[in-house]
Design an enzyme around this catalytic site. Structure first.
Site, mmCIF file in Angstrom:
data_model
loop_
_atom_site.group_PDB
_atom_site.id
_atom_site.type_symbol
_atom_site.label_atom_id
_atom_site.label_comp_id
_atom_site.label_asym_id
_atom_site.label_seq_id
_atom_site.Cartn_x
_atom_site.Cartn_y
_atom_site.Cartn_z
ATOM 1 N N ARG A 134 3.229 7.703 -0.124
ATOM 2 C CA ARG A 134 4.281 8.715 -0.244
ATOM 3 C C ARG A 134 5.373 8.308 -1.240
ATOM 4 O O ARG A 134 5.846 9.134 -2.017
ATOM 5 C CB ARG A 134 4.909 8.912 1.143
ATOM 6 C CG ARG A 134 5.795 10.124 1.279
ATOM 7 C CD ARG A 134 6.507 10.105 2.633
ATOM 8 N NE ARG A 134 5.608 9.916 3.757
ATOM 9 C CZ ARG A 134 5.013 10.912 4.419
ATOM 10 N NH1 ARG A 134 5.235 12.157 4.083
ATOM 11 N NH2 ARG A 134 4.212 10.649 5.435
ATOM 12 N N CYS A 181 -3.880 34.037 9.478
ATOM 13 C CA CYS A 181 -3.778 34.561 10.842
ATOM 14 C C CYS A 181 -3.577 33.435 11.845
ATOM 15 O O CYS A 181 -4.447 33.172 12.687
ATOM 16 C CB CYS A 181 -5.032 35.354 11.190
ATOM 17 S SG CYS A 181 -5.468 36.496 9.891
ATOM 18 N N GLU A 182 -2.468 32.736 11.752
ATOM 19 C CA GLU A 182 -2.089 31.676 12.690
ATOM 20 C C GLU A 182 -0.564 31.690 12.740
ATOM 21 O O GLU A 182 0.087 31.763 11.697
ATOM 22 C CB GLU A 182 -2.501 30.283 12.169
ATOM 23 C CG GLU A 182 -3.973 30.064 11.936
ATOM 24 C CD GLU A 182 -4.739 29.736 13.211
ATOM 25 O OE1 GLU A 182 -4.104 29.414 14.242
ATOM 26 O OE2 GLU A 182 -5.972 29.818 13.160
ATOM 27 N N GLU A 210 0.831 -1.214 0.000
ATOM 28 C CA GLU A 210 0.000 0.000 0.000
ATOM 29 C C GLU A 210 0.865 1.263 0.000
ATOM 30 O O GLU A 210 0.785 2.077 0.915
ATOM 31 C CB GLU A 210 -0.918 0.011 1.229
ATOM 32 C CG GLU A 210 -1.843 -1.182 1.344
ATOM 33 C CD GLU A 210 -2.591 -1.208 2.688
ATOM 34 O OE1 GLU A 210 -2.245 -0.434 3.599
ATOM 35 O OE2 GLU A 210 -3.526 -2.018 2.808
ATOM 36 N N TYR A 254 0.353 14.010 0.500
ATOM 37 C CA TYR A 254 -0.176 14.692 1.685
ATOM 38 C C TYR A 254 -0.047 16.212 1.547
ATOM 39 O O TYR A 254 0.147 16.922 2.530
ATOM 40 C CB TYR A 254 0.498 14.159 2.971
ATOM 41 C CG TYR A 254 0.419 12.641 3.043
ATOM 42 C CD1 TYR A 254 -0.815 12.019 3.264
ATOM 43 C CD2 TYR A 254 1.530 11.826 2.829
ATOM 44 C CE1 TYR A 254 -0.921 10.633 3.278
ATOM 45 C CE2 TYR A 254 1.426 10.435 2.845
ATOM 46 C CZ TYR A 254 0.208 9.852 3.071
ATOM 47 O OH TYR A 254 0.095 8.483 3.089
HETATM 48 C C1 LIG Z 1 -1.494 6.115 5.013
HETATM 49 C C2 LIG Z 1 -1.532 4.657 4.816
HETATM 50 C C3 LIG Z 1 -0.741 4.065 3.818
HETATM 51 C C4 LIG Z 1 0.246 4.837 2.986
HETATM 52 O O1 LIG Z 1 1.319 5.264 3.744
HETATM 53 P P1 LIG Z 1 2.603 5.923 3.034
HETATM 54 O O2 LIG Z 1 3.492 6.265 4.155
HETATM 55 O O3 LIG Z 1 2.113 7.107 2.290
HETATM 56 O O4 LIG Z 1 3.171 4.876 2.130
HETATM 57 C C5 LIG Z 1 -0.876 2.703 3.624
HETATM 58 N N1 LIG Z 1 -1.740 1.960 4.359
HETATM 59 C C6 LIG Z 1 -2.494 2.500 5.338
HETATM 60 C C7 LIG Z 1 -3.411 1.638 6.108
HETATM 61 C C8 LIG Z 1 -2.421 3.857 5.591
HETATM 62 O O5 LIG Z 1 -3.166 4.397 6.574
#
Ligand SMILES: *Cc1c(COP(=O)(O)O)cnc(C)c1O
Length: 421
Positions: free
Chosen positions: A277, A344-345, A274, A373
């Site tokens: 990034r 304004c922060e 998964e 992100y």
């Molecule tokens: C955010 C997330 C990812 C991706 O994470 P990266 O650091 O962007 O690779 C994969 N799996 C789950 C469950 C996540 O919450």
């Protein structure tokens, strides 16, 4: 590796000059490189070679439809955390058979929609969620393909806010309860047990904690199989880090894949990955214009037309993005700036004492590594329109997200009738 580089002193995205893109589409502006997305996907896919695996791109890193369609065309699957992300992924051409649904808080409506779509796997994070999933699936006369997300009690992640695999975090089921919860899952009418899932954090640059977590998962899989729990898949989550500053050398996809092969040994299993990034981070930059240079009390502030609503990572995670002038002049003196936005922060600051070639009002600067992100977290705080996103492919550029007009920004808000009559 990415496709953002200077040509004759002007920052380019592939064959397009960032100056031209800013003139055409305005600032602040996200700019994405198709070649970089493709390259990152291919490097990862190649690293896993003949291993049976599904790359389920983590949609939350960058969910722009142009980006998702680019990855869909390469055969990517999707890891989604909401019905909205599932909707996007399928609209962009990612089939339900390659979609994994993660997250700690899936609603009944989300579960129903995912069952109707026929997704590949639900990553379930608690016993109440397991019961809910079984109940809904059974009522629809189907079985939900399931992995349980286990919390391996390993600390990892580049920043405390993006570490997810320790006992104190809300994520996953407890390690010592895993076997009994799998037995429970086996007994439920609406569940078909498929795999074990783990995700310990994000921006992990050293493989040691990942290795520790994956070793635990592999031994769990062997134990579950010996209990006749038919585990055929392991979902290893995402989390591989990227270089944010020149000179940083996080573990590479090839080293990551090699570590995984080593941990798996002779275990015959399908892998799900998964990555978010790692695919998107360095495939995007964020371009902003200097509004003012303000000198006060010995500090020099560069006030940009971009704010924390456009790029939240510095305010949220104290992240520092490398900042480059879009037009570089090696003869300019390098000066320290506090790089701030107009909001304004006090957290609306991108960097403090940041050394940069001298910049002036009207100059363009680029935040590097802003593809993940970045735009997905942008919001309309201070009623600032969500900014534009552009996707470049060679010498072509397309506006892949148009900023709303002020009228569009207030269109869904209603003044109650008692105030209008
Ligand atoms: C955010 C997330 C990812 C991706 O994470 P990266 O650091 O962007 O690779 C994969 N799996 C789950 C469950 C996540 O919450």
């Amino acid at each position: 590796m990415h496709h953002f580089e200077y040509r004759d002193g002007v920052l380019h995205c592939e064959d397009m000059s960032v100056t031209d893109l800013a003139a055409r589409f305005g600032t602040p502006l996200y700019v994405y490189s198709t070649a970089t997305f493709r390259r990152h996907f291919k490097v990862l896919a190649d690293a896993f070679g003949s291993q049976r695996s599904l790359i389920a791109y983590s949609v939350k890193a960058n969910s722009n439809m142009g980006v998702l369609a680019t990855l869909a065309a390469m055969g990517s699957g999707a890891d989604v955390v909401s019905a909205g992300e599932m909707f996007r992924a399928m609209k962009a051409g990612i089939p339900a058979s390659k979609i994994v649904f993660s997250g700690v808080g899936k609603s009944a409506e989300e579960i129903k929609a995912a069952l109707e779509a026929g997704i590949y796997q639900f990553n379930v994070e608690s016993v109440p969620e397991l019961y809910r999933l079984s109940e809904i699936a059974a009522s629809m006369d189907t079985k939900a393909p399931l992995a349980l997300r286990v919390n391996p009690h390993v600390s990892a992640g580049g920043h405390a806010h993006i570490s997810t695999g320790a006992a104190e975090h809300k994520f996953g089921i407890a390690w010592h309860e895993a076997k009994s919860i799998y037995e429970l899952a086996m007994s439920l009418p609406g569940i078909e047990v498929k795999g074990v899932d783990v995700h310990i954090g994000s921006q992990i640059t050293d493989l040691t904690p990942m290795r520790a977590a994956f070793e635990k998962v592999v031994s769990l899989v062997r134990e579950l199989r010996s209990m006749n729990v038919p585990i055929t898949r392991i979902d290893l989550g995402g989390g591989l880090g990227i270089p944010y500053r020149e000179g940083e050398t996080p573990a590479s996809p090839a080293q990551y894949a090699e570590m995984i092969r080593d941990v798996l040994g002779d275990l015959d299993v399908e892998l799900i990955l998964e990555p978010g990034r790692m695919i998107a981070g360095n495939a995007g930059i964020f371009v902003s214009k200097v509004e003012y240079i303000k000198e006060r009390d010995g500090r020099r502030f560069a006030i940009l037309d971009a704010g924390m609503n456009d790029l939240m990572r510095p305010a949220l995670y104290q992240a520092v993005h490398e900042l480059k002038p879009v037009i570089s002049n090696d003869d300019s003196p390098v000066i320290d700036y506090d790089i701030v936005g107009p909001i304004c922060e006090s957290t609306d600051r991108f960097a403090k004492d940041y050394p940069l070639q001298e910049i002036h009002s009207g100059d363009l600067v680029a935040f590097m590594s802003a593809g993940a992100y970045g735009a997905v977290m942008s919001n309309q705080y201070n009623t600032r329109p969500i900014c534009a996103e552009v996707l470049v492919d060679g010498d072509k550029a397309a506006l892949v997200r148009k900023p709303p007009t002020f009228d569009e920004m207030i269109a869904n808000e209603v003044v109650p009738e008692w105030l209008t009559t």
